[in-house]
Design an enzyme around this catalytic site. Sequence first.
Site, PDB file in Angstrom:
ATOM      1  N   HIS A 126      -4.144   2.073  -2.263  1.00 36.37           N
ATOM      2  CA  HIS A 126      -4.808   0.962  -3.175  1.00 36.37           C
ATOM      3  C   HIS A 126      -4.864  -0.356  -2.660  1.00 36.37           C
ATOM      4  O   HIS A 126      -4.879  -1.152  -3.343  1.00 36.37           O
ATOM      5  CB  HIS A 126      -3.719   0.938  -4.433  1.00 36.37           C
ATOM      6  CG  HIS A 126      -3.518   2.058  -5.050  1.00 36.37           C
ATOM      7  ND1 HIS A 126      -2.609   2.290  -6.218  1.00 36.37           N
ATOM      8  CD2 HIS A 126      -4.306   3.580  -5.011  1.00 36.37           C
ATOM      9  CE1 HIS A 126      -2.673   3.646  -6.798  1.00 36.37           C
ATOM     10  NE2 HIS A 126      -3.699   4.426  -6.030  1.00 36.37           N
ATOM     11  N   ASP A 155      -3.942  15.654  -4.111  1.00 37.67           N
ATOM     12  CA  ASP A 155      -4.285  14.130  -4.408  1.00 37.67           C
ATOM     13  C   ASP A 155      -3.389  13.605  -3.177  1.00 37.67           C
ATOM     14  O   ASP A 155      -2.165  13.615  -3.075  1.00 37.67           O
ATOM     15  CB  ASP A 155      -3.942  13.666  -5.479  1.00 37.67           C
ATOM     16  CG  ASP A 155      -4.103  12.133  -5.878  1.00 37.67           C
ATOM     17  OD1 ASP A 155      -4.546  11.511  -4.562  1.00 37.67           O
ATOM     18  OD2 ASP A 155      -3.581  11.610  -6.701  1.00 37.67           O
ATOM     19  N   GLU A 209      -9.726   8.939 -12.064  1.00 39.50           N
ATOM     20  CA  GLU A 209      -8.206   9.372 -12.092  1.00 39.50           C
ATOM     21  C   GLU A 209      -7.172   7.887 -12.038  1.00 39.50           C
ATOM     22  O   GLU A 209      -6.455   7.760 -12.703  1.00 39.50           O
ATOM     23  CB  GLU A 209      -7.905   9.920 -10.886  1.00 39.50           C
ATOM     24  CG  GLU A 209      -6.545  10.698 -10.864  1.00 39.50           C
ATOM     25  CD  GLU A 209      -5.464   9.839  -9.926  1.00 39.50           C
ATOM     26  OE1 GLU A 209      -4.258   9.966  -9.918  1.00 39.50           O
ATOM     27  OE2 GLU A 209      -5.957   8.744  -9.452  1.00 39.50           O
ATOM     28  N   GLU A 210      -7.640   6.906 -11.086  1.00 34.49           N
ATOM     29  CA  GLU A 210      -6.807   5.805 -10.687  1.00 34.49           C
ATOM     30  C   GLU A 210      -6.599   4.841 -11.731  1.00 34.49           C
ATOM     31  O   GLU A 210      -5.718   4.074 -11.640  1.00 34.49           O
ATOM     32  CB  GLU A 210      -7.491   4.980  -9.540  1.00 34.49           C
ATOM     33  CG  GLU A 210      -7.519   5.705  -8.449  1.00 34.49           C
ATOM     34  CD  GLU A 210      -6.242   5.915  -7.619  1.00 34.49           C
ATOM     35  OE1 GLU A 210      -5.297   5.633  -8.427  1.00 34.49           O
ATOM     36  OE2 GLU A 210      -6.310   6.263  -6.535  1.00 34.49           O
ATOM     37  N   HIS A 223      -8.936  13.928  -7.039  1.00 32.91           N
ATOM     38  CA  HIS A 223      -9.929  12.787  -7.696  1.00 32.91           C
ATOM     39  C   HIS A 223     -10.674  12.110  -6.545  1.00 32.91           C
ATOM     40  O   HIS A 223     -10.415  12.058  -5.489  1.00 32.91           O
ATOM     41  CB  HIS A 223      -9.254  12.030  -8.456  1.00 32.91           C
ATOM     42  CG  HIS A 223      -8.146  11.153  -7.530  1.00 32.91           C
ATOM     43  ND1 HIS A 223      -8.551   9.812  -7.149  1.00 32.91           N
ATOM     44  CD2 HIS A 223      -6.841  10.994  -7.388  1.00 32.91           C
ATOM     45  CE1 HIS A 223      -7.516   9.242  -6.494  1.00 32.91           C
ATOM     46  NE2 HIS A 223      -6.289   9.944  -6.517  1.00 32.91           N
ATOM     47  N   ASP A 260      -6.040   8.244  -0.307  1.00 35.39           N
ATOM     48  CA  ASP A 260      -6.214   8.524  -1.686  1.00 35.39           C
ATOM     49  C   ASP A 260      -7.469   8.318  -2.007  1.00 35.39           C
ATOM     50  O   ASP A 260      -7.816   7.138  -2.532  1.00 35.39           O
ATOM     51  CB  ASP A 260      -5.140   7.412  -2.189  1.00 35.39           C
ATOM     52  CG  ASP A 260      -4.773   7.589  -3.729  1.00 35.39           C
ATOM     53  OD1 ASP A 260      -5.279   8.373  -4.262  1.00 35.39           O
ATOM     54  OD2 ASP A 260      -4.193   6.696  -4.303  1.00 35.39           O
TER      55      ASP A 260
HETATM   56  N1  BES Z   1      -2.656   9.388  -5.353  1.00 38.66           N
HETATM   57  C1  BES Z   1      -1.893   8.800  -6.308  1.00 38.66           C
HETATM   58  C2  BES Z   1      -0.699   9.509  -7.010  1.00 38.66           C
HETATM   59  C3  BES Z   1       0.648   9.389  -6.128  1.00 38.66           C
HETATM   60  C4  BES Z   1       0.718   8.404  -5.600  1.00 38.66           C
HETATM   61  C5  BES Z   1       1.253  10.577  -5.968  1.00 38.66           C
HETATM   62  C6  BES Z   1       2.236   8.208  -4.718  1.00 38.66           C
HETATM   63  C7  BES Z   1       2.589  10.505  -5.236  1.00 38.66           C
HETATM   64  C8  BES Z   1       2.958   9.502  -4.503  1.00 38.66           C
HETATM   65  C9  BES Z   1      -2.652   8.768  -7.691  1.00 38.66           C
HETATM   66  O1  BES Z   1      -4.036   8.502  -7.303  1.00 38.66           O
HETATM   67  C10 BES Z   1      -2.352   7.257  -8.430  1.00 38.66           C
HETATM   68  O2  BES Z   1      -2.578   6.371  -7.956  1.00 38.66           O
HETATM   69  N2  BES Z   1      -1.957   7.767  -9.684  1.00 38.66           N
HETATM   70  C11 BES Z   1      -1.422   6.553 -10.709  1.00 38.66           C
HETATM   71  C12 BES Z   1      -1.366   6.873 -11.902  1.00 38.66           C
HETATM   72  C13 BES Z   1      -2.051   7.123 -12.998  1.00 38.66           C
HETATM   73  C14 BES Z   1      -1.629   7.600 -14.109  1.00 38.66           C
HETATM   74  C15 BES Z   1      -2.890   5.640 -13.034  1.00 38.66           C
HETATM   75  C16 BES Z   1      -0.148   5.938 -10.219  1.00 38.66           C
HETATM   76  O3  BES Z   1       0.609   6.458  -9.397  1.00 38.66           O
HETATM   77  O4  BES Z   1       0.076   4.688 -10.461  1.00 38.66           O
HETATM   78 ZN    ZN Z   2      -4.176   6.543  -6.290  1.00 41.35          ZN
END
Ligand code: BES
Ligand code: ZN
Length: 403
Positions: free
Chosen positions: A371, A293, A265-266, A211, A231
């Site tokens: 984040h 990612d 994605e976020e 992403h 990220d």
């Molecule tokens: N890069 C993260 C996902 C992640 C975080 C994977 C920590 C493994 C460990 C991704 O960009 C993210 O933040 N995803 C969201 C989920 C989405 C459905 C909004 C999250 O993890 O809250």
């Molecule tokens: Zn993220």
Amino acid sequence: MKIKTLNSLVAGLILVSAFSVNAAQPVQEKKVFISIDSDALKYTEKKFGSRVEEVQTTDGISVLKIDEDALPWLSMLMHKDFKRCGGFMLHDDETDAQNLLNSNEEKFYAKNNSFVSYKIDQEAIVTPMIEQMKAENIFATITQISAFQNRYYKGEFGKKSAAFIKDTWTSLVKNRTDATVEYFPHSKWDQPSIILTIKGQSNETIVLGGHQDSINGYMGGSSARAPGSDDNASGISTVTEVIRTLVDNSYQPQKTLKFMAYAAEEVGLLGSKEIAADFKKRNENIIGVMQLDMTNFKGSPDFDIVLMQDYTNDQQNKFVGAIIDRYVPGIKWGYDKCGYGCSDHASWHTQGYPASMPFEATMDTMNHNIHTANDTLNVSNNNATHAIKFAKMALAYIVELDR
Ligand code: BES
Ligand code: ZN
């Protein structure tokens, strides 16, 4: 669909008991649709008799049509006898419930089906290319992509950063007639996804993506600082180094290769959800998806690459492990789980495609600056020596799958 909490149901239970005691007339009960784990099916039928009706059972999930008034009791019984909180999902209608079962079938298929007979025999092509891959290139791209104030899916910065990634990829393939770089626009927000295609002889397709967007989880919005170096500028820059290396070597794929930078994605995997649904609708023959990612933070002393086991394909994960052993020797890899659909691989998985998600660390040793405004290259000691392992793995994955 809603997940009922025990609290809301206990409140309902009190209400229902207060009103139903003196009900003089038998009224037509309102029916609703719920889904439960199938191990509780017989139990529920026994407890509720004619007030419940099994609609369909698939892969361990049962959809039931049940009197709405029975829900508080069901919740209480689930809690008491199955130690489950709530214990079922309430659906808006029968279609909503059916969709859950269907997506469950797709997920089961995406996890367990073997899409390819995997083999590793392209060393003569892969090894010379891997030797040309450079952490410095990844570092430089991360620096550029993180320089945008943010890459939020709404607002000017998210659009400008998308244009930057599109331009970067376009200039990499400018001398190739078999390659295109296109926006995949999204109607509900401004940031487009980006797809680079290198056309092969066959319509079988391999997808490598990550992403492009970033977010400041505390301040949110389209103006807060969100460098998102790890990220996920790291994933996009890793993909970029794979493209650069293949193109520099005039690699001619047999299958079609697609490189993707997903938007939004976020905020719920929104970009990849639309793309995966579109590919599925057009019956695209995707034989493998790899999601990058977060590739540039070495959080775990025990592992360099961690393959997420949920929302991914078991056979392909084994193949990726073997690829690492063969082509990125000396590095340690293992398995972990996100526990939820944590990135865009879940969008592909949900449409029935085989996906893998090699991650930079275990969940409990991950980069905790993501984040925030502190997700910068400083946290990765101002180098990309971790991400380069992922670039080598991804290039080997593509070439071995391609032949
Ligand atoms: N890069 C993260 C996902 C992640 C975080 C994977 C920590 C493994 C460990 C991704 O960009 C993210 O933040 N995803 C969201 C989920 C989405 C459905 C909004 C999250 O993890 O809250
Ligand atoms: Zn993220």
